[in-house]
Design an enzyme around this catalytic site. Sequence first.
Site, PDB file in Angstrom:
ATOM      1  N   ASP A  49      42.627 -28.066   8.286  1.00 58.33           N
ATOM      2  CA  ASP A  49      42.884 -26.842   9.036  1.00 58.33           C
ATOM      3  C   ASP A  49      41.617 -26.000   9.190  1.00 58.33           C
ATOM      4  OD1 ASP A  49      42.694 -25.919   6.436  1.00 58.33           O
ATOM      5  OD2 ASP A  49      44.672 -24.986   6.382  1.00 58.33           O
ATOM      6  N   SER A  50      40.528 -26.472   8.609  1.00 60.07           N
ATOM      7  CA  SER A  50      39.216 -25.872   8.860  1.00 60.07           C
ATOM      8  C   SER A  50      38.870 -25.914  10.341  1.00 60.07           C
ATOM      9  CB  SER A  50      38.129 -26.597   8.061  1.00 60.07           C
ATOM     10  OG  SER A  50      38.223 -28.001   8.231  1.00 60.07           O
ATOM     11  N   ASP A  88      46.200 -31.925   7.246  1.00 57.82           N
ATOM     12  CA  ASP A  88      46.595 -30.702   6.549  1.00 57.82           C
ATOM     13  C   ASP A  88      47.920 -30.151   7.063  1.00 57.82           C
ATOM     14  OD1 ASP A  88      44.893 -29.940   4.488  1.00 57.82           O
ATOM     15  OD2 ASP A  88      43.466 -28.938   5.808  1.00 57.82           O
ATOM     16  N   LYS A 118      48.103 -33.050   3.342  1.00 58.90           N
ATOM     17  CA  LYS A 118      47.489 -32.251   2.285  1.00 58.90           C
ATOM     18  C   LYS A 118      48.102 -30.864   2.284  1.00 58.90           C
ATOM     19  CE  LYS A 118      43.200 -30.515   2.372  1.00 58.90           C
ATOM     20  NZ  LYS A 118      43.460 -29.074   2.077  1.00 58.90           N
ATOM     21  N   GLU A 120      47.984 -26.966  -0.063  1.00 61.27           N
ATOM     22  CA  GLU A 120      47.312 -26.166  -1.076  1.00 61.27           C
ATOM     23  C   GLU A 120      48.324 -25.628  -2.083  1.00 61.27           C
ATOM     24  OE1 GLU A 120      44.941 -23.097   0.706  1.00 61.27           O
ATOM     25  OE2 GLU A 120      43.895 -24.476   2.062  1.00 61.27           O
ATOM     26  N   GLU A 187      38.204 -27.240  -5.069  1.00 60.96           N
ATOM     27  CA  GLU A 187      37.273 -26.486  -4.222  1.00 60.96           C
ATOM     28  C   GLU A 187      36.782 -25.214  -4.908  1.00 60.96           C
ATOM     29  OE1 GLU A 187      36.828 -24.459   0.237  1.00 60.96           O
ATOM     30  OE2 GLU A 187      38.636 -25.613  -0.258  1.00 60.96           O
TER      31      GLU A 187
END
Length: 273
Positions: A49-50, A88, A118, A120, A187
């Site tokens: 999602d970057s 993501d 993925k 978080e 991270e």
Amino acid sequence: MSTHSKQKRLTTASIRAMKGNERVVCLTAYTTPISRLLDPHCDLLLVGDSLGMVLYGMETTVGVTLDMMAAHGRAVMRGVSHACVIVDLPFGSYQESKEQAFRNAVRLMQETGCDGVKLEGGEEMAETIAFLTARGVPVFAHVGLMPQLVNTAGGFRSLGHSEEEAVKIRRDALAVDEAGAFAVVVEGTVEPVARDITASLRVPTIGIGASPACDGQVLVSDDMLGLFNDFKPRFVKRFADLSPLVSQAAQTYAEEVRSGQFPAKEHIFQPKR
């Protein structure tokens, strides 16, 4: 009688098996041309999602949508023949409930053909990770600095400096490992903590701003290639500096168009005779 096609690409099981045997090479990819270039050299390609920041100019990843991730996931899958591909789950698409997470993970896998998703979160997401993996959705976990939580975390900063932070990250990492994640991004975590986590987990840790002791590393490809210049995190090494090349090419093109030098005879179509 059914037949099974041979799996040519690396799988999430392949990535998990690299723990203690081989370093995992991971980069982000968002488009077909870039995924084709990166694929032969990477074990894992992450449609992160970057993309909200490096492609769309957003200040954070919070504004990224599920539709955006699905579109870029499909684009990346068109360019791969080797790497395992993970997409993501964006902010708001999985935190409400484990059922919501399952629906949206299935959508991404079905619409893109990717190998897993993925998400978080640590202890608070362990139940969701277990729910997904029990139902056939491989999960790439993410602990430490979590960009989707930037609004409650007080910005982008490294973590693990205090004992309280270090304990929390360790607990998160152990929780997602126990829940069934096949690998874990660590991270923005101070080196000793990331090193300790790597030694404690049964699955590979993929570091970004963490430790060389991690089982693998990931960078945002636009950072690594010198294409994203809004800021440069401490943990980024630029393996190329393509921005000046792109700018120079555009300048030369503009000069040749304005002068009439381009297009030349070899660039145009002549009538057939």
